[in-house]
Each structure stands twice: as C-alpha cells, then as structure tokens.
Write an enzyme that holds these catalytic residues in place. Structure first.
Site, short mmCIF file in Angstrom:
data_model
loop_
_atom_site.label_atom_id
_atom_site.label_comp_id
_atom_site.label_asym_id
_atom_site.label_seq_id
_atom_site.Cartn_x
_atom_site.Cartn_y
_atom_site.Cartn_z
N ASN A 180 0.83 -1.23 0.00
CA ASN A 180 0.00 0.00 0.00
C ASN A 180 0.86 1.27 0.00
OD1 ASN A 180 0.99 0.21 2.60
ND2 ASN A 180 -1.00 0.10 3.62
N LEU A 181 2.16 1.07 -0.12
CA LEU A 181 3.14 2.18 -0.21
C LEU A 181 3.06 3.11 1.00
CD1 LEU A 181 2.84 3.00 -4.04
CD2 LEU A 181 4.44 1.43 -2.89
N ASN B 52 4.92 2.74 3.60
CA ASN B 52 6.29 2.94 4.09
C ASN B 52 7.32 2.57 3.04
OD1 ASN B 52 8.00 3.81 6.24
ND2 ASN B 52 8.58 1.67 6.63
N SER C 38 9.57 -11.93 14.56
CA SER C 38 10.68 -11.13 15.07
C SER C 38 11.20 -11.70 16.38
CB SER C 38 10.20 -9.68 15.31
OG SER C 38 11.14 -8.94 16.05
N TYR D 268 3.66 -3.15 19.06
CA TYR D 268 4.21 -3.79 17.84
C TYR D 268 4.64 -5.22 18.15
CZ TYR D 268 7.59 -5.46 14.52
OH TYR D 268 8.26 -6.26 13.64
N LYS E 117 3.15 -9.11 16.80
CA LYS E 117 3.92 -10.25 16.26
C LYS E 117 3.58 -11.52 17.02
CE LYS E 117 5.93 -8.36 12.86
NZ LYS E 117 5.55 -8.73 11.48
N ASN F 22 16.05 2.94 13.70
CA ASN F 22 17.00 1.83 13.84
C ASN F 22 18.44 2.34 13.74
OD1 ASN F 22 14.59 -0.05 12.11
ND2 ASN F 22 15.25 -0.57 14.16
N LEU F 23 19.34 1.56 14.30
CA LEU F 23 20.75 1.97 14.42
C LEU F 23 21.42 2.21 13.08
CD1 LEU F 23 23.32 2.45 16.09
CD2 LEU F 23 23.71 -0.03 16.02
N ARG G 119 17.65 3.88 26.06
CA ARG G 119 16.36 4.07 25.40
C ARG G 119 15.35 3.14 26.07
NH1 ARG G 119 15.77 2.76 19.01
NH2 ARG G 119 16.26 0.66 19.77
#
Ligand code: NAD
Ligand code: WQD
Length: 343
Positions: free
Chosen positions: A34-35, A37, A127, A152, A156, A202-203, A299
């Site tokens: 669905n674009l 992201n 994940s 999130y 999963k 993300n790193l 974090r």
C-alpha cells in the site's frame, strides 16, 4: 517458472530484497504493497537487478475486495510471503490501535484468501522481539515467548498465535514463522536498500546518515549495560542472507517431501552477538569514515542483549548466514552513498 508467489509488503526493505532472490530462484512474483512505508520506484531497482519487473498491485492487505481481485486475476498463487505490517516500535506505543488493526487484520485477510484459492502455504515475518530479554543466550526457538514490551511486539506474538490456531483448526495450508533478528545492509548492487523515510529509529540507517553528514551525531543509547563494553548486543543479519532464508522456506512448503509439520518456526540470525560500539568501530574500520557519536541515556524498552542460536535453521532449513559483518556494513554504506548522491 517455478510458480507464483504473492509477496505482501513487496516494495518494503525486506520484501524487495526477497523479491529479487525469488526471481533469481525462478519464481514468478506478484507484489502488493500500500506504499505506506515504501515507494513504487523500488520496482525499478528490482528490475535493474533481475531484468524482471514483478507484477505489482498498489493495494492494502486489509482491503478484502482488493485482495480477492489479486488472487482472482492471478490464479495459481502457490505461496505467500507476508511482510506487510507497520513496524516502528515507538510509533506503536503512540498509535496502538493502528498497529493492531493493520498488523492483525492484514494477516487474517490474507489467510482467508489463501484458503479460498488453495494457496499451499505462508512464510510469516516474525521477530526476535517475541523473546524479550531471553534468560538463556544464544536464544533458541524453544525459549519462552515473553510479555511484549510494545504493541508492535504484541502484534507479532498475536500473529504467531493466529497462525498456530488456524493450522491446528485444520487450515488447508502450511506455515513457517521466521523470527528475524536485526536485518541490516543492502543489495550488493546498491540499487535497493532500506529507504530513508523520516528520522531513522534503527541503528544502521541513523549511523550511515550520520556518516554521510545528514545527521550531526549518533547517540549511543547507554554504555552501562552488563555487557563487555557496556553497550547493547544484537544479532545483525545481512538482509540478503535473510531474503534467501525466505526462498528456502517457501521451497520447503512447496516440496511435498520436505515440511513434515504444518507449522514450523525458525530463528534467522547469524548466531553472533555484536555490541553497538563494536558495530560503530567496525563500520569506521571497513569504510574509513568516522561516525561522530556520543553516549546518552538508555532508550526505554531496549533489551540488553540478544542473539540467535540458528542451529535449527542451519540443520532443518539448510540455511545459514554467509555475509560477514564487514561486507554487510560496506553494503549499507554503498547504499547510503548512492541515495545521498541521488537526493
Ligand atoms: P518495511 O516497512 O520496509 O516493509 C513493510 C512494507 O509493508 C512497506 O512497504 C509498507 O508500505 C507495506 N505495508 C504496511 N502495511 C501494509 C498493508 N496493510 N497492506 C499492504 N502493504 C502494507 O519493513 P521491513 O523492515 O521490510 O519489515 C518487513 C516485515 O518484517 C514486517 O512484518 C516487520 O514487522 C518484520 N520485521 C522487520 C524487522 C526489521 O528490523 N526490519 C525485524 C523483524 C521483523
Ligand atoms: C539496535 C541497538 C539500540 C539507534 C528493533 C525492533 C525489533 C526489530 C528490529 C521489527 C539497540 C541501539 C539504536 C540509535 C542506538 N524491528 N541504538 N542509537 O531495537 O534491536 O530492534 O528493530 O521487528 O522489533 O525492536 O533495533 O536498530 O533500533 O537498535 O544506540 O540511534 O542500537 O539501543 O541497542 P532493535 P535498533
């Protein structure tokens, strides 16, 4: 052609790399996204690498009519790889209902369509986040699933249970759940990679943008953990190695003589833990580019250390991570240099 595979989230980071490997392996890929992201230009990169532009639908996995149309217009979809999801941990805390709706309903819609159209099986993007902070490292698939630290992560876990319960209820398809660790890097061509949409959480994308001068300084979230250098440890896996695991998994589902159990789960990691500071040092060594960084506070929600025991995937799937961390970081930098030039 070996058969049609529907890839949801197909213009995303891992979906695009998996599409390349599926095409290389002789599969016909039907891609849908669905674009939300990603960008449709990712298809240009896939075509430039493989010479084939996969048939693409800009569609939402939650749109039952659109999904039905895709299956009806493409009879003979033998397998599905479900990448489509919202995946930003921090955003999920702010917008839990968006995450539950998107990540849970999309899987249910795809499973129902698979059943209507006789699709043989699904490879699902899970994940290592389901493990939380494992008590025993390296972590195996038998490690307990711990209470999720974010909506999130909870999606999963619930997705894994949806697959389990559907299979146990006698669903007419097989399922393989791949629990990824930390995917990083880009295709060696630098024609596809992780899109820089927004401020990277993300790193690696934040690190490469800092190295490129787009970000001023990388913040290292804590060096007071109970690890050798005090920074968190993760299992960073090359995205192409990860993509290849999906090809092997879908082939296992399609080969009547292979998958014995209707539901299987595999850790897809290198089996090596690397700390944040080690990773920064390795990047600087292999690229010759300094990464301005500073130590800041921890974090919230970060776990201290996790890395895979990939033995089950090595022995049963016949898959193992092959790319070195050095080459993977070089690929991440090559991709960053390319998109920086294009910007
Ligand atoms: P990504 O955001 O690059 O790719 C996901 C793609 O799905 C995007 O292109 C997005 O536009 C699309 N999408 C989202 N919701 C959709 C919907 N309802 N219908 C159609 N398309 C939709 O993310 P990624 O890193 O490639 O992750 C792919 C999958 O792997 C996700 O399920 C993610 O949870 C999982 N995963 C990712 C990581 C990681 O670190 N990248 C680690 C473990 C698991
Ligand atoms: C890695 C390490 C940070 C950014 C997340 C999700 C997980 C999966 C993979 C989807 C950590 C440190 C990071 C920065 C830093 N995604 N870091 N400075 O948190 O291991 O996993 O992405 O499934 O579900 O939780 O990945 O890349 O955010 O962080 O010091 O600017 O780098 O503390 O130790 P993480 P990450």
């Amino acid at each position: 052609m070996k058969g049609k595979i529907l890839v949801t989230g197909g213009t995303g980071y891992i979906g695009s790399h998996t599409t390349v490997e599926l095409i290389n392996a002789g599969y016909e890929v039907i891609s849908m996204d669905n674009l939300s992201n990603s960008n449709i230009e990712v298809l240009d990169g896939i075509e430039a690498i493989t010479g084939i532009r996969p048939k693409f639908y800009e569609a939402d996995c939650n749109d039952e009519a659109a999904v039905e149309r895709i299956f009806s217009e493409n009879p003979g979809i033998v397998g599905l790889i479900h990448f489509a999801a919202s995946k930003a941990v921090g955003e999920s805390v702010q917008k839990p209902l968006l995450y539950y709706r998107n990540n849970l309903l999309s899987l249910i819609v795809m499973l129902e369509a698979m059943e209507r159209h006789g699709t043989k099986g699904i490879v699902f993007s899970s994940s290592c986040t389901v493990y939380g902070q494992p008590e025993v490292l390296p972590v195996t698939e038998n490690a307990p699933v711990q209470e999720a630290l974010s909506p999130y992560g909870n999606t999963k876990q619930i997705n894994e249970e949806i697959l389990r319960d559907a299979i146990y209820a006698g669903a007419p398809y097989k399922a393989i759940r791949l629990r990824y660790f930390n995917p990083i890097g880009a295709h060696s061509s630098a024609l596809i990679g992780e899109l820089p949409l927004g401020v990277p959480q993300n790193l690696i994308p934040y690190l490469t943008q800092t190295a490129a001068g787009i970000r001023q300084e990388l913040s290292v979230f804590g060096d007071d953990y109970n690890t050798p250098d005090g920074s968190c440890i993760r299992d960073y896996i090359n995205v192409v190695d990860l993509a290849k695991a999906h090809v092997i998994a879908i082939e296992r589902i399609l080969d009547e003589d292979k998958q014995s159990e209707p539901l299987e789960t595999f850790n897809i990691g290198t089996g090596r833990g690397v700390s944040v500071l080690e990773l920064i040092n390795t990047f600087e060594q292999v690229t010759g580019v300094k990464v301005p960084h500073k130590i800041v506070g921890r974090r919230e929600g970060d776990i201290e250390q996790v890395w895979a025991n990939p033995k089950h995937a090595n022995e049963v799937l016949g898959w193992e991570a092959k790319e070195t961390l050095a080459d993977t970081l070089k690929s991440a930098w090559a991709w960053q240099e390319r998109i920086t030039k294009k910007a």
